[in-house]
Design a protein around this motif. Sequence first.
Motif, PDB file in Angstrom:
ATOM      1  N   SER A   3       0.837  -1.209   0.000  1.00  0.00           N
ATOM      2  CA  SER A   3       0.000   0.000   0.000  1.00  0.00           C
ATOM      3  C   SER A   3       0.873   1.261   0.000  1.00  0.00           C
ATOM      4  CB  SER A   3      -1.009  -0.022   1.154  1.00  0.00           C
ATOM      5  OG  SER A   3      -0.401   0.441   2.323  1.00  0.00           O
ATOM      6  N   SER A   4       2.128   1.144   0.415  1.00  0.00           N
ATOM      7  CA  SER A   4       3.042   2.291   0.338  1.00  0.00           C
ATOM      8  C   SER A   4       3.573   2.478  -1.084  1.00  0.00           C
ATOM      9  CB  SER A   4       4.241   2.078   1.271  1.00  0.00           C
ATOM     10  OG  SER A   4       5.129   1.114   0.716  1.00  0.00           O
ATOM     11  N   GLY A   5       3.365   1.460  -1.929  1.00  0.00           N
ATOM     12  CA  GLY A   5       3.881   1.524  -3.293  1.00  0.00           C
ATOM     13  C   GLY A   5       5.325   1.064  -3.412  1.00  0.00           C
ATOM     14  N   LEU A   6       5.965   0.708  -2.285  1.00  0.00           N
ATOM     15  CA  LEU A   6       7.374   0.279  -2.353  1.00  0.00           C
ATOM     16  C   LEU A   6       7.505  -1.093  -3.020  1.00  0.00           C
ATOM     17  CD1 LEU A   6       8.623   1.340   1.194  1.00  0.00           C
ATOM     18  CD2 LEU A   6       9.469   2.234  -0.975  1.00  0.00           C
ATOM     19  N   VAL A   7       6.459  -1.902  -2.867  1.00  0.00           N
ATOM     20  CA  VAL A   7       6.502  -3.264  -3.415  1.00  0.00           C
ATOM     21  C   VAL A   7       5.257  -3.484  -4.266  1.00  0.00           C
ATOM     22  CG1 VAL A   7       6.352  -5.720  -2.778  1.00  0.00           C
ATOM     23  CG2 VAL A   7       7.937  -4.209  -1.562  1.00  0.00           C
ATOM     24  N   ARG A   8       5.462  -4.073  -5.441  1.00  0.00           N
ATOM     25  CA  ARG A   8       4.332  -4.486  -6.268  1.00  0.00           C
ATOM     26  C   ARG A   8       4.250  -6.011  -6.232  1.00  0.00           C
ATOM     27  NH1 ARG A   8       6.183  -2.789 -11.177  1.00  0.00           N
ATOM     28  NH2 ARG A   8       7.867  -1.622 -10.165  1.00  0.00           N
ATOM     29  N   THR A  23       7.971  -7.439  -6.290  1.00  0.00           N
ATOM     30  CA  THR A  23       9.020  -6.660  -6.954  1.00  0.00           C
ATOM     31  C   THR A  23       9.159  -5.334  -6.206  1.00  0.00           C
ATOM     32  OG1 THR A  23       8.003  -7.493  -8.978  1.00  0.00           O
ATOM     33  CG2 THR A  23       9.778  -5.894  -9.253  1.00  0.00           C
ATOM     34  N   LEU A  24      10.383  -4.864  -6.089  1.00  0.00           N
ATOM     35  CA  LEU A  24      10.633  -3.570  -5.448  1.00  0.00           C
ATOM     36  C   LEU A  24      10.407  -2.448  -6.455  1.00  0.00           C
ATOM     37  CD1 LEU A  24      11.812  -2.088  -2.927  1.00  0.00           C
ATOM     38  CD2 LEU A  24      14.055  -2.305  -4.010  1.00  0.00           C
ATOM     39  N   ASP A  25       9.740  -1.380  -6.046  1.00  0.00           N
ATOM     40  CA  ASP A  25       9.612  -0.189  -6.888  1.00  0.00           C
ATOM     41  C   ASP A  25      10.619   0.844  -6.386  1.00  0.00           C
ATOM     42  OD1 ASP A  25       9.006   2.159  -8.183  1.00  0.00           O
ATOM     43  OD2 ASP A  25       6.850   1.774  -8.217  1.00  0.00           O
ATOM     44  N   ARG A  26      11.770   0.870  -7.069  1.00  0.00           N
ATOM     45  CA  ARG A  26      12.838   1.774  -6.602  1.00  0.00           C
ATOM     46  C   ARG A  26      12.480   3.240  -6.731  1.00  0.00           C
ATOM     47  NH1 ARG A  26      18.577  -0.505  -8.730  1.00  0.00           N
ATOM     48  NH2 ARG A  26      18.091  -2.715  -8.608  1.00  0.00           N
ATOM     49  N   ASP A  27      11.600   3.573  -7.701  1.00  0.00           N
ATOM     50  CA  ASP A  27      11.201   4.973  -7.854  1.00  0.00           C
ATOM     51  C   ASP A  27      10.479   5.456  -6.602  1.00  0.00           C
ATOM     52  OD1 ASP A  27      12.272   5.034 -10.324  1.00  0.00           O
ATOM     53  OD2 ASP A  27      10.375   4.784 -11.394  1.00  0.00           O
ATOM     54  N   ARG A  28       9.721   4.552  -5.992  1.00  0.00           N
ATOM     55  CA  ARG A  28       8.990   4.924  -4.789  1.00  0.00           C
ATOM     56  C   ARG A  28       9.989   5.151  -3.644  1.00  0.00           C
ATOM     57  NH1 ARG A  28       3.505   6.026  -3.415  1.00  0.00           N
ATOM     58  NH2 ARG A  28       3.521   6.078  -5.669  1.00  0.00           N
TER      59      ARG A  28
END
Lengths: 110, 110
Positions: A56-61, A72-77
């Motif tokens: 929910s923080s967007g760090l992980v999809r 998967t890690l969202d590095r942009d976040r």
Amino acid sequence: MAKYEALDEVFVALADSTRRAVIRRLGEGPASVSELARPFAITLPSFLKHVRVLESSGLVRTAKSGRVRMCTLDRDRLALVDGWLAEQRHAWEGRTDRLAAFVTEPKEPS
Amino acid sequence: MAKYEALDEVFVALADSTRRAVIRRLGEGPASVSELARPFAITLPSFLKHVRVLESSGLVRTAKSGRVRMCTLDRDRLALVDGWLAEQRHAWEGRTDRLAAFVTEPKEPS
């Protein structure tokens, strides 16, 4: 999601050592929920709560692939944190430059 | 306080836009609690709760000077976040280097 609201959720997600360890692991590449859970001495439902906070923080999809949920890690976040820190440094450096200018400014002869 | 516990508290403290604004302001130099509270449309007791969260995370130190409580930013504590981000990057870069080595490695003649 507004940038500041996003930062709130990102910092909440980072405020836990299990979740930080998951982020570290995902930095090495995508992994399934069960792979991610393996090193932790907690139940799968408890671990899933952490995954949901990260999601929910967007760090992980996460995405279902057959019977497996891949993360998967969202590095942009995560880069939002870098951005925020850079803004702080920029403000401090501005202050240091002004102080330096004040200290080194030639004084009027008395 | 152990480093990881400290990080938990630092991230909790940063997970709020009022507290982040206080840190930004204190980057410009020390300020009294009432000066810090001025821009916010919240009661002083509510604002003091934010100050206490910042204080218990170690990001802000406060000291009474007569009737005024002065607040100072502890940049070393904020640097824990920089350190954590650098560790993540280091892990990713290690992975990228290994991938690059794999991709550019000369192939055995078939």
